[in-house]
Design an enzyme around this catalytic site. Sequence first.
Site, mmCIF file in Angstrom:
data_model
loop_
_atom_site.group_PDB
_atom_site.id
_atom_site.type_symbol
_atom_site.label_atom_id
_atom_site.label_comp_id
_atom_site.label_asym_id
_atom_site.label_seq_id
_atom_site.Cartn_x
_atom_site.Cartn_y
_atom_site.Cartn_z
ATOM 1 C CG HIS A 1 -7.137 -2.102 5.567
ATOM 2 N ND1 HIS A 1 -8.136 -1.138 6.049
ATOM 3 C CD2 HIS A 1 -6.683 -2.817 6.923
ATOM 4 C CE1 HIS A 1 -7.874 -1.064 7.521
ATOM 5 N NE2 HIS A 1 -7.099 -1.934 7.960
ATOM 6 C CD GLU B 1 -9.540 -4.544 7.773
ATOM 7 O OE1 GLU B 1 -8.655 -5.312 8.013
ATOM 8 O OE2 GLU B 1 -9.708 -3.690 8.395
ATOM 9 N NE ARG C 1 -0.325 0.408 4.884
ATOM 10 C CZ ARG C 1 -0.954 0.609 6.068
ATOM 11 N NH1 ARG C 1 -2.371 0.994 6.272
ATOM 12 N NH2 ARG C 1 -0.380 0.984 7.086
HETATM 13 O O1 TA6 Z 1 -7.312 -4.046 9.855
HETATM 14 C C1 TA6 Z 1 -7.167 -3.402 11.317
HETATM 15 C C2 TA6 Z 1 -5.899 -2.830 11.878
HETATM 16 O O2 TA6 Z 1 -5.005 -3.868 11.485
HETATM 17 C C3 TA6 Z 1 -6.223 -2.015 12.865
HETATM 18 O O3 TA6 Z 1 -5.533 -2.679 14.100
HETATM 19 C C4 TA6 Z 1 -5.506 -0.806 12.839
HETATM 20 O O4 TA6 Z 1 -4.291 -0.575 12.988
HETATM 21 C C5 TA6 Z 1 -5.916 -0.336 11.185
HETATM 22 O O5 TA6 Z 1 -5.684 -1.811 10.535
HETATM 23 C C6 TA6 Z 1 -5.462 0.498 10.383
HETATM 24 O O6 TA6 Z 1 -3.921 0.401 10.382
HETATM 25 P P1 TA6 Z 1 -3.323 1.709 9.474
HETATM 26 O O7 TA6 Z 1 -1.984 0.985 9.601
HETATM 27 O O8 TA6 Z 1 -3.704 1.888 8.194
HETATM 28 O O9 TA6 Z 1 -3.529 2.965 10.682
#
Ligand code: TA6
Length: 302
Positions: A170, A276, A88
Amino acid sequence: PQVDISSDNSSVTATLPSGDSVTVLLFGATVTSWKSAGGKKENLWLSEKAILDGSKPVRGGIPLVFPVFGPPPSDHATSSLPQHGFARNSRWEFLGKSTSESAGKGSAGDDSVTLDFGLGSSNLSDSAKQAWPFNFGLVYSVTLVKDVLTTNMTVRNEGTKPFECQVLFHSYLKVDDIANTTVSGLDSIEYVDKVNGASTQTETNKAVTLTGETDRVYKALKPEAKVVVKENGKPLYEVGRDNLDDVVVWNPWAEKAGGMGDFAPKDGYKQMICIESGAVSGWQKLDGGDSFEGAQIIKSVL
Ligand code: TA6
């Protein structure tokens, strides 16, 4: 179907004759917009302060997670990668499009367009290459048909050294009000609750509601099981998977949203839910020449 590359070469937009459209930022190959219902309905939540210049992963849309989900384990080959890996956070190449027109007039429902993107070891920053010294190739396909978006990831080990990886989409799905939103298709599924000490629970609700920060990894769903996001009891999104057995449900809620500089508006957590699809509760081990493929299929219900 129409495919346009933005004037600054930063994104690609595909539009169907029906008006449905999808936009993909080359940075992170991040889907930043998917409009169904003839282009009238935006299905993805994108933060008003999402950084789109490539300086940090996009807050919203469909960020790609590879080769590791979450904070990398300290005793793993991914240990020195950033959270959620580098997919990403890298500039992908646009590999091209393939379209199929419907046969006759009035069968617009058959139109389809696929946008393909690629990322390989050669595209990586030196730091990422050093952090994860494996020879890999990713091909990411985004397919749009009327009211349905499919994202497919193919991972290939282009080297001779085996590696382990995780893959996840995500997806930030847009809702009117999280208070009226439920998630079905998770009952009796075991999940790791990352908000409650990563304890393992079993879901007992046929319709899961979110009333605060939620961060759960539901594991090993049945392949044909669809996760259905409903609003006021009415289906809004049906999320299917192909070869991805885990589903993460996440909402940062007010406090965590308040702490994220790129999360805006601050009450925007009420208009989103992350559903997700991924292969994240274990590791996919790929020997040289092996590949792994997984997809999510999101149907936007009118
Ligand atoms: O997908 C859930 C997660 O792993 C949460 O724990 C939170 O960290 C989210 O992803 C967003 O992560 P980011 O690195 O995009 O802020």
